[in-house]
Design an enzyme around this catalytic site. Structure first.
Site, PDB file in Angstrom:
ATOM      1  N   ASP A   8     -13.106  19.360 -18.829  1.00  0.00           N
ATOM      2  CA  ASP A   8     -13.706  19.969 -20.018  1.00  0.00           C
ATOM      3  C   ASP A   8     -14.700  18.965 -20.612  1.00  0.00           C
ATOM      4  O   ASP A   8     -15.051  17.959 -19.983  1.00  0.00           O
ATOM      5  CB  ASP A   8     -12.623  20.439 -21.010  1.00  0.00           C
ATOM      6  CG  ASP A   8     -11.884  19.290 -21.688  1.00  0.00           C
ATOM      7  OD1 ASP A   8     -12.161  18.113 -21.370  1.00  0.00           O
ATOM      8  OD2 ASP A   8     -11.033  19.576 -22.550  1.00  0.00           O
ATOM      9  N   HIS A   9     -15.150  19.248 -21.848  1.00  0.00           N
ATOM     10  CA  HIS A   9     -16.157  18.375 -22.473  1.00  0.00           C
ATOM     11  C   HIS A   9     -15.638  16.956 -22.685  1.00  0.00           C
ATOM     12  O   HIS A   9     -16.407  16.004 -22.670  1.00  0.00           O
ATOM     13  CB  HIS A   9     -16.595  18.979 -23.807  1.00  0.00           C
ATOM     14  CG  HIS A   9     -15.458  19.286 -24.730  1.00  0.00           C
ATOM     15  ND1 HIS A   9     -14.611  20.361 -24.524  1.00  0.00           N
ATOM     16  CD2 HIS A   9     -14.975  18.657 -25.821  1.00  0.00           C
ATOM     17  CE1 HIS A   9     -13.688  20.388 -25.466  1.00  0.00           C
ATOM     18  NE2 HIS A   9     -13.876  19.356 -26.263  1.00  0.00           N
ATOM     19  N   CYS A  65      -9.233  16.142 -18.816  1.00  0.00           N
ATOM     20  CA  CYS A  65      -9.498  16.566 -20.197  1.00  0.00           C
ATOM     21  C   CYS A  65      -9.254  15.352 -21.096  1.00  0.00           C
ATOM     22  O   CYS A  65      -9.313  14.214 -20.629  1.00  0.00           O
ATOM     23  CB  CYS A  65      -8.669  17.793 -20.582  1.00  0.00           C
ATOM     24  SG  CYS A  65      -6.887  17.578 -20.586  1.00  0.00           S
ATOM     25  N   GLY A  66      -8.976  15.571 -22.382  1.00  0.00           N
ATOM     26  CA  GLY A  66      -8.796  14.427 -23.270  1.00  0.00           C
ATOM     27  C   GLY A  66      -7.553  13.633 -22.928  1.00  0.00           C
ATOM     28  O   GLY A  66      -7.574  12.404 -22.845  1.00  0.00           O
ATOM     29  N   THR A  67      -6.436  14.344 -22.745  1.00  0.00           N
ATOM     30  CA  THR A  67      -5.156  13.694 -22.453  1.00  0.00           C
ATOM     31  C   THR A  67      -4.631  13.979 -21.050  1.00  0.00           C
ATOM     32  O   THR A  67      -3.682  13.320 -20.617  1.00  0.00           O
ATOM     33  CB  THR A  67      -4.080  14.204 -23.427  1.00  0.00           C
ATOM     34  OG1 THR A  67      -3.978  15.631 -23.256  1.00  0.00           O
ATOM     35  CG2 THR A  67      -4.434  13.887 -24.877  1.00  0.00           C
ATOM     36  N   GLY A  68      -5.146  14.995 -20.406  1.00  0.00           N
ATOM     37  CA  GLY A  68      -4.597  15.480 -19.136  1.00  0.00           C
ATOM     38  C   GLY A  68      -3.501  16.509 -19.333  1.00  0.00           C
ATOM     39  O   GLY A  68      -3.136  17.211 -18.391  1.00  0.00           O
ATOM     40  N   GLY A  70      -3.187  19.331 -21.442  1.00  0.00           N
ATOM     41  CA  GLY A  70      -3.546  20.754 -21.458  1.00  0.00           C
ATOM     42  C   GLY A  70      -3.907  21.253 -20.073  1.00  0.00           C
ATOM     43  O   GLY A  70      -3.515  22.369 -19.671  1.00  0.00           O
ATOM     44  N   MET A  71      -4.615  20.431 -19.324  1.00  0.00           N
ATOM     45  CA  MET A  71      -4.992  20.815 -17.955  1.00  0.00           C
ATOM     46  C   MET A  71      -3.747  21.013 -17.096  1.00  0.00           C
ATOM     47  O   MET A  71      -3.674  21.960 -16.298  1.00  0.00           O
ATOM     48  CB  MET A  71      -5.883  19.742 -17.330  1.00  0.00           C
ATOM     49  CG  MET A  71      -7.307  19.727 -17.855  1.00  0.00           C
ATOM     50  SD  MET A  71      -8.239  21.195 -17.330  1.00  0.00           S
ATOM     51  CE  MET A  71      -9.921  20.595 -17.589  1.00  0.00           C
ATOM     52  N   HIS A  98       7.505  12.263  -3.736  1.00  0.00           N
ATOM     53  CA  HIS A  98       8.699  13.051  -4.074  1.00  0.00           C
ATOM     54  C   HIS A  98       8.382  14.487  -4.461  1.00  0.00           C
ATOM     55  O   HIS A  98       9.187  15.381  -4.225  1.00  0.00           O
ATOM     56  CB  HIS A  98       9.455  12.391  -5.238  1.00  0.00           C
ATOM     57  CG  HIS A  98      10.118  11.102  -4.858  1.00  0.00           C
ATOM     58  ND1 HIS A  98      11.147  10.548  -5.582  1.00  0.00           N
ATOM     59  CD2 HIS A  98       9.898  10.243  -3.826  1.00  0.00           C
ATOM     60  CE1 HIS A  98      11.542   9.416  -5.028  1.00  0.00           C
ATOM     61  NE2 HIS A  98      10.790   9.193  -3.969  1.00  0.00           N
ATOM     62  N   ARG A 132      14.608  15.309   2.034  1.00  0.00           N
ATOM     63  CA  ARG A 132      15.377  15.860   0.913  1.00  0.00           C
ATOM     64  C   ARG A 132      14.465  16.355  -0.211  1.00  0.00           C
ATOM     65  O   ARG A 132      14.840  17.232  -0.997  1.00  0.00           O
ATOM     66  CB  ARG A 132      16.369  14.826   0.374  1.00  0.00           C
ATOM     67  CG  ARG A 132      15.736  13.636  -0.336  1.00  0.00           C
ATOM     68  CD  ARG A 132      16.778  12.590  -0.715  1.00  0.00           C
ATOM     69  NE  ARG A 132      16.245  11.546  -1.576  1.00  0.00           N
ATOM     70  CZ  ARG A 132      15.524  10.510  -1.143  1.00  0.00           C
ATOM     71  NH1 ARG A 132      15.223  10.394   0.120  1.00  0.00           N
ATOM     72  NH2 ARG A 132      15.097   9.598  -2.008  1.00  0.00           N
ATOM     73  N   HIS A 133      13.252  15.794  -0.269  1.00  0.00           N
ATOM     74  CA  HIS A 133      12.330  16.208  -1.336  1.00  0.00           C
ATOM     75  C   HIS A 133      11.749  17.601  -1.073  1.00  0.00           C
ATOM     76  O   HIS A 133      11.378  18.304  -2.009  1.00  0.00           O
ATOM     77  CB  HIS A 133      11.206  15.190  -1.490  1.00  0.00           C
ATOM     78  CG  HIS A 133      11.701  13.806  -1.796  1.00  0.00           C
ATOM     79  ND1 HIS A 133      12.398  13.515  -2.944  1.00  0.00           N
ATOM     80  CD2 HIS A 133      11.641  12.655  -1.081  1.00  0.00           C
ATOM     81  CE1 HIS A 133      12.726  12.226  -2.932  1.00  0.00           C
ATOM     82  NE2 HIS A 133      12.286  11.689  -1.815  1.00  0.00           N
TER      83      HIS A 133
HETATM   84  C1  RB5 Z   1     -10.232  18.839 -26.368  1.00  0.00           C
HETATM   85  O1  RB5 Z   1     -10.535  18.391 -27.640  1.00  0.00           O
HETATM   86  C2  RB5 Z   1      -8.816  18.435 -25.994  1.00  0.00           C
HETATM   87  O2  RB5 Z   1      -7.892  19.177 -26.718  1.00  0.00           O
HETATM   88  C3  RB5 Z   1      -8.604  18.615 -24.489  1.00  0.00           C
HETATM   89  O3  RB5 Z   1      -9.539  17.853 -23.810  1.00  0.00           O
HETATM   90  C4  RB5 Z   1      -7.259  18.188 -23.932  1.00  0.00           C
HETATM   91  O4  RB5 Z   1      -6.942  16.883 -24.330  1.00  0.00           O
HETATM   92  C5  RB5 Z   1      -6.155  19.127 -24.107  1.00  0.00           C
HETATM   93  O5  RB5 Z   1      -5.030  18.871 -23.600  1.00  0.00           O
END
Ligand code: RB5
Length: 146
Positions: A8-9, A65-68, A70-71, A98, A132-133
């Site tokens: 994303d952005h 994304c910002g944190t990974g 949401g993706m 695993h 096993r995995h």
């Molecule tokens: C966008 O502002 C932010 O919410 C998105 O990149 C992501 O971090 C969501 O999990």
């Protein structure tokens, strides 16, 4: 190996850096966007990449994304996808060995670029251990049909 990559952005700049890494590694990829800082919705990109992996068009996916987070949540809604937001190389390696992780997600706002690159290398270079995995991974996908 063929990779689907998207962002994303918040993640498009790190995605561009990771595309260069893939080129250095000789790994083929298709870029599903985004390609600018204009605000977009991460589930749109997660869906496109995850569906490409689930269909077998791509071997694995990478989403930024910002944190990974949401993706990963969005990608895991597609049957056949095993996705997680990874922040260190040990977990990247173990998630392949695993869990047979097939969609890696990364947080551009929480990870140094150098570590993101090392995580991608571990994700791409580590094989699934099977054994096993394999039956445990099969049980994950049994939940999809339950
Ligand atoms: C966008 O502002 C932010 O919410 C998105 O990149 C992501 O971090 C969501 O999990």
């Amino acid at each position: 190996m063929r990779i689907a990559i998207g962002a994303d952005h918040a993640g498009f700049q790190l995605k561009d850096s990771l595309k260069k890494l893939l080129e250095e590694m000789g790994v083929a990829y298709e870029d599903f966007g985004a390609s600018s800082a204009q605000s977009v919705d991460y589930p749109d990109f997660a869906k496109a990449v995850a569906q490409g992996v689930a269909a077998g068009t791509f071997d694995r996916g990478i989403l930024v994304c910002g944190t990974g987070v949401g993706m990963a949540i969005a990608a895991n809604k597609v049957p056949g996808i095993r996705s997680a937001a990874i922040v260190d190389t040990d977990t990247a390696r173990l998630s392949r060995e695993h869990n047979d992780l097939n969609v890696l997600t990364l947080g551009a706002r929480v990870l140094p670029e150098s570590r993101a690159r090392e995580i991608v290398k571990a994700f791409l270079q580590t094989p699934f251990e099977g054994g096993r995995h394999a039956s445990r991974v099969a049980k994950i996908h049994d939940i999809e049909g339950a």
